[in-house]
Design a protein around this motif. Structure first.
Motif, PDB file in Angstrom:
ATOM      1  N   ALA A 157       0.832  -1.210   0.000  1.00 47.69           N
ATOM      2  CA  ALA A 157       0.000   0.000   0.000  1.00 47.69           C
ATOM      3  C   ALA A 157       0.865   1.258   0.000  1.00 47.69           C
ATOM      4  N   PHE A 158       1.923   1.258   0.803  1.00 47.47           N
ATOM      5  CA  PHE A 158       2.807   2.421   0.881  1.00 47.47           C
ATOM      6  C   PHE A 158       3.490   2.677  -0.461  1.00 47.47           C
ATOM      7  N   TYR A 159       4.083   1.659  -1.051  1.00 45.99           N
ATOM      8  CA  TYR A 159       4.832   1.849  -2.292  1.00 45.99           C
ATOM      9  C   TYR A 159       3.917   2.127  -3.482  1.00 45.99           C
ATOM     10  N   GLN A 160       2.672   1.664  -3.422  1.00 47.56           N
ATOM     11  CA  GLN A 160       1.726   2.057  -4.465  1.00 47.56           C
ATOM     12  C   GLN A 160       1.383   3.543  -4.348  1.00 47.56           C
ATOM     13  N   LYS A 161       1.293   4.057  -3.109  1.00 46.26           N
ATOM     14  CA  LYS A 161       1.076   5.497  -2.937  1.00 46.26           C
ATOM     15  C   LYS A 161       2.224   6.294  -3.547  1.00 46.26           C
ATOM     16  N   LEU A 162       3.441   5.729  -3.486  1.00 46.31           N
ATOM     17  CA  LEU A 162       4.589   6.407  -4.088  1.00 46.31           C
ATOM     18  C   LEU A 162       4.517   6.388  -5.610  1.00 46.31           C
ATOM     19  N   GLY A 163       3.696   5.502  -6.174  1.00 47.93           N
ATOM     20  CA  GLY A 163       3.541   5.455  -7.617  1.00 47.93           C
ATOM     21  C   GLY A 163       4.186   4.255  -8.297  1.00 47.93           C
ATOM     22  N   LEU A 164       4.736   3.326  -7.506  1.00 49.05           N
ATOM     23  CA  LEU A 164       5.290   2.125  -8.120  1.00 49.05           C
ATOM     24  C   LEU A 164       4.148   1.220  -8.577  1.00 49.05           C
ATOM     25  N   ILE A 165       4.393   0.442  -9.632  1.00 49.92           N
ATOM     26  CA  ILE A 165       3.359  -0.389 -10.235  1.00 49.92           C
ATOM     27  C   ILE A 165       3.558  -1.834  -9.803  1.00 49.92           C
ATOM     28  N   LEU A 166       2.573  -2.382  -9.096  1.00 47.71           N
ATOM     29  CA  LEU A 166       2.638  -3.748  -8.584  1.00 47.71           C
ATOM     30  C   LEU A 166       2.505  -4.734  -9.742  1.00 47.71           C
ATOM     31  N   ILE A 167       3.490  -5.665  -9.873  1.00 51.31           N
ATOM     32  CA  ILE A 167       3.428  -6.664 -10.944  1.00 51.31           C
ATOM     33  C   ILE A 167       3.408  -8.097 -10.414  1.00 51.31           C
TER      34      ILE A 167
ATOM     35  N   LYS B 247       2.257 -10.266  -6.732  1.00 48.59           N
ATOM     36  CA  LYS B 247       1.730 -10.216  -5.366  1.00 48.59           C
ATOM     37  C   LYS B 247       1.592 -11.649  -4.884  1.00 48.59           C
ATOM     38  N   SER B 248       2.517 -12.068  -4.044  1.00 43.52           N
ATOM     39  CA  SER B 248       2.538 -13.426  -3.529  1.00 43.52           C
ATOM     40  C   SER B 248       2.545 -13.358  -2.001  1.00 43.52           C
ATOM     41  N   LEU B 249       1.370 -13.001  -1.463  1.00 39.32           N
ATOM     42  CA  LEU B 249       1.242 -12.798  -0.020  1.00 39.32           C
ATOM     43  C   LEU B 249       1.279 -14.127   0.712  1.00 39.32           C
ATOM     44  N   PRO B 250       1.807 -14.154   1.893  1.00 41.65           N
ATOM     45  CA  PRO B 250       2.292 -13.022   2.679  1.00 41.65           C
ATOM     46  C   PRO B 250       3.788 -12.785   2.527  1.00 41.65           C
ATOM     47  N   GLU B 251       4.441 -13.465   1.588  1.00 42.16           N
ATOM     48  CA  GLU B 251       5.904 -13.477   1.530  1.00 42.16           C
ATOM     49  C   GLU B 251       6.559 -12.441   0.628  1.00 42.16           C
ATOM     50  N   TYR B 252       5.919 -12.046  -0.480  1.00 39.36           N
ATOM     51  CA  TYR B 252       6.677 -11.357  -1.520  1.00 39.36           C
ATOM     52  C   TYR B 252       5.778 -10.473  -2.381  1.00 39.36           C
ATOM     53  N   ALA B 253       6.364  -9.384  -2.882  1.00 39.26           N
ATOM     54  CA  ALA B 253       5.711  -8.536  -3.877  1.00 39.26           C
ATOM     55  C   ALA B 253       6.799  -7.873  -4.716  1.00 39.26           C
ATOM     56  N   ARG B 254       6.464  -7.595  -5.974  1.00 42.82           N
ATOM     57  CA  ARG B 254       7.430  -6.916  -6.855  1.00 42.82           C
ATOM     58  C   ARG B 254       6.720  -5.813  -7.622  1.00 42.82           C
ATOM     59  N   PHE B 255       7.430  -4.707  -7.781  1.00 43.03           N
ATOM     60  CA  PHE B 255       6.943  -3.533  -8.505  1.00 43.03           C
ATOM     61  C   PHE B 255       7.867  -3.258  -9.680  1.00 43.03           C
ATOM     62  N   VAL B 256       7.340  -2.564 -10.661  1.00 43.37           N
ATOM     63  CA  VAL B 256       8.184  -2.017 -11.719  1.00 43.37           C
ATOM     64  C   VAL B 256       8.180  -0.502 -11.524  1.00 43.37           C
TER      65      VAL B 256
ATOM     66  N   GLN C 160      12.198  -0.414 -16.558  1.00 45.02           N
ATOM     67  CA  GLN C 160      13.389  -1.239 -16.666  1.00 45.02           C
ATOM     68  C   GLN C 160      13.835  -1.776 -15.312  1.00 45.02           C
ATOM     69  N   THR C 161      13.587  -1.033 -14.249  1.00 43.82           N
ATOM     70  CA  THR C 161      14.040  -1.411 -12.913  1.00 43.82           C
ATOM     71  C   THR C 161      12.873  -1.959 -12.107  1.00 43.82           C
ATOM     72  N   THR C 162      13.139  -3.042 -11.364  1.00 40.87           N
ATOM     73  CA  THR C 162      12.122  -3.586 -10.487  1.00 40.87           C
ATOM     74  C   THR C 162      12.578  -3.459  -9.035  1.00 40.87           C
ATOM     75  N   PHE C 163      11.595  -3.431  -8.150  1.00 44.92           N
ATOM     76  CA  PHE C 163      11.803  -3.222  -6.724  1.00 44.92           C
ATOM     77  C   PHE C 163      10.903  -4.214  -6.014  1.00 44.92           C
ATOM     78  N   SER C 164      11.458  -5.005  -5.099  1.00 47.32           N
ATOM     79  CA  SER C 164      10.617  -6.011  -4.460  1.00 47.32           C
ATOM     80  C   SER C 164      10.717  -5.989  -2.947  1.00 47.32           C
ATOM     81  N   LEU C 165       9.707  -6.598  -2.338  1.00 46.02           N
ATOM     82  CA  LEU C 165       9.572  -6.705  -0.890  1.00 46.02           C
ATOM     83  C   LEU C 165       9.579  -8.183  -0.535  1.00 46.02           C
TER      84      LEU C 165
END
Length: 130
Positions: A20-30, A32-41, A46-51
């Motif tokens: 929710a926080f990183y979506q507010k920043l404008g990153l695009i969720l690609i 969503k594998s809860l509860p362990e992992y999420a990745r954004f573009v 070109q760059t991805t960012f994951s949790l």
């Protein structure tokens, strides 16, 4: 060897809250594998960012993450309007970047910035580089 950074993963306590926080920043969720992992573009696609979910003692508050934006002041105002709190509003730094600072839900330091040409070509750049 020529390396290029294209993926960064940070550890967080609550992946869903961080999404929710990183979506507010404008990153695009690609991913969503809860509860362990999420990745954004990121914006440039070109760059991805994951949790990745970490245990309570594993989440690090020493990570500093820089996100570049072309219109820092406007983007910070948009985020303030969305309810995000900043520790430091846009400020011109001695290293010729304009930066604003806030923390994510796990305390990771986020720096939104605009550096323009000074990101790769500051006046003190080593001339032999690149």
């Amino acid at each position: 060897m020529k390396l290029d950074l294209n993926q960064l993963t940070i550890q967080v306590r609550d992946v869903e809250a961080s999404i929710a926080f990183y979506q507010k920043l404008g990153l695009i969720l690609i991913v969503k594998s809860l509860p362990e992992y999420a990745r954004f573009v990121c914006h440039g696609r070109q760059t991805t960012f994951s949790l990745h979910r970490a245990g309570p003692s594993e989440a690090s508050k020493s990570t500093w993450i820089y996100f570049e934006t072309q219109d820092l002041d406007h983007d910070v105002q948009r985020l303030l309007d969305r309810g995000l709190e900043f520790e430091e509003l846009p400020t011109d730094q001695p290293w010729l970047w304009r930066e604003a600072r806030l923390k994510d839900p796990d305390g990771h330091q986020l720096i939104l910035y605009f550096a323009g040409n000074n990101r790769l070509h500051p006046p003190w750049r080593i001339h032999e580089a690149l």
